[in-house]
Design an enzyme around this catalytic site. Structure first.
Site, PDB file in Angstrom:
ATOM      1  CB  SER A  59      -0.943   0.022   1.212  1.00 58.54           C
ATOM      2  OG  SER A  59      -0.206  -0.006   2.426  1.00 58.54           O
TER       3      SER A  59
ATOM      4  CG  ASP B 268      -3.680   5.923   6.783  1.00 60.56           C
ATOM      5  OD1 ASP B 268      -2.513   5.620   7.095  1.00 60.56           O
ATOM      6  OD2 ASP B 268      -4.234   5.481   5.751  1.00 60.56           O
TER       7      ASP B 268
ATOM      8  CG  HIS C 260      -0.709   4.169   4.380  1.00 63.04           C
ATOM      9  ND1 HIS C 260      -1.973   3.788   4.788  1.00 63.04           N
ATOM     10  CD2 HIS C 260      -0.126   3.079   3.827  1.00 63.04           C
ATOM     11  CE1 HIS C 260      -2.158   2.516   4.485  1.00 63.04           C
ATOM     12  NE2 HIS C 260      -1.050   2.060   3.905  1.00 63.04           N
TER      13      HIS C 260
END
Length: 358
Positions: A41, A333, A336
């Protein structure tokens, strides 16, 4: 006399013109042709939008600071390191996900992204995260090459692949969601963390060998971040009050050990004519966390989205409250970095890119 002079002048112009053409071709032939990315991600620019998974970032407030405020599937408020790399080497502004059906041959020729949020080098990690495994990502690269061969021919495709720069960024999920996660499958098979680290290296080596077999010559392999400083990891592993948040030292030690193993072992699988280099992201991230004011940050132990303690993916959504100024936050968040954080990470890798990948 005039005729002889004119002929000589024409000959000189012809020679100079051809020398310039050869020089121009040589320069073009030595520059990077495209950028290709594999991983999780932290580098996924939107492939998970096109597979059946809940690990997505294609809704607000993700993408709040991306052009046109578009939630592209990037797990941040804006652009990621692959975007900065593609722009830096001059191939395109932002690196698109390969699975985007709207991509043209021209889009494909300057590079695409095969990463998938939730992935790991361990295929079990990707299965748990409903993500594309590293093997599946490589299969997509093979499919990409086949498409390009049909469009521009095998010789041009091979040349493009050879001159491209490759970025591989994965492994964090293997330790956070898999080995240290709630399902103890891997802990039963590999009772000690060192045993699992060796298992993971075998998977990394196989992936890199396969990637080099496909023609990759310039590969940057990204190490682990300071896992113990990710906001969600602090929340789920800390025994101190929320008001006194600190990085989990033991998990940061784990990251450093894995990174040292990775850096050492990469040297052993180097092939002639291939640049296989370790890319350190631990140092810039830990520096941002520990010396936040140096970079203009005010918060380094919480994310901007929601409470900033654990939210990610669907936990960070249009109804989630946001911080007032994301540029004051290292993290967007619970897992990340913010776009500013990613930019600082990229800046720390510039010299490595210039020396080895560009």
């Amino acid at each position: 006399m005039m005729s002889t002079t004119s002929s000589l002048l024409f000959l000189i112009i012809f020679i100079v013109h051809n020398l310039l053409l050869k020089q121009s071709y040589a320069q073009k032939n030595n520059t990077i042709s495209a950028v290709f990315v594999f991983g999780d991600s932290t580098v996924d620019t939107g492939n998970n939008n096109y597979i059946p998974t809940i690990s997505r970032g294609n809704f607000p407030p993700y993408g709040r600071d991306f052009p046109n405020h578009e939630a592209t599937g990037r797990f941040s408020n804006g652009r990621l390191v692959p975007d900065f790399v593609a722009e830096f080497v001059g191939v395109k502004k932002n690196l698109p996900p390969y699975l985007d059906p709207s991509l043209t041959i021209e889009d494909l020729m300057t590079g695409v992204n095969f990463a998938s949020a939730g992935a790991g080098f361990d295929p079990l990690t990707s299965q748990l995260g409903m993500a594309l495994t590293q093997s599946q990502q490589l299969d997509l690269f093979k499919e990409y090459k086949a498409k390009l061969e049909v469009a521009i021919g095998k010789e041009r495709t091979d040349d493009l692949v050879r001159r491209a720069g490759y970025l591989v960024s994965s492994g964090t999920n293997d330790f956070t969601f898999n080995y240290n996660g709630p399902i103890p499958t891997r802990r039963k098979a590999y009772p000690t963390i060192s045993e699992y680290e060796q298992f993971q290296w075998q998977l990394i080596e196989q992936f890199l060998q396969d990637l080099m077999d496909e023609g990759a010559k310039k590969i940057g392999v990204v190490g682990l971040p300071p896992i113990g400083c990710l906001p969600a990891i602090i929340t789920t592993n800390s025994k101190t009050p929320i008001s006194n948040r600190e990085c989990i030292a033991s998990l940061n030690t784990l990251s450093r050990n894995v990174n040292q193993m990775l850096e050492n072992n990469l040297k052993g699988i180097q092939r002639p004519g291939t640049k296989l280099v370790y890319a350190d992201i631990y140092t810039p991230i830990i520096d941002m966390v520990e010396q936040k004011t140096k970079y203009g940050f005010e918060e380094s132990h919480r994310g901007c989205c929601g409470t900033g303690l654990i939210e990610a993916d669907f936990g960070c959504n249009p109804k989630t409250p946001l911080c007032d100024d994301v540029t004051k936050y290292v993290f967007w968040d619970g897992f990340h970095p913010s776009e500013k954080g990613y930019r600082i990470i990229f800046n720390s890798l510039k010299s490595l890119i210039l020396e080895n990948l560009a």
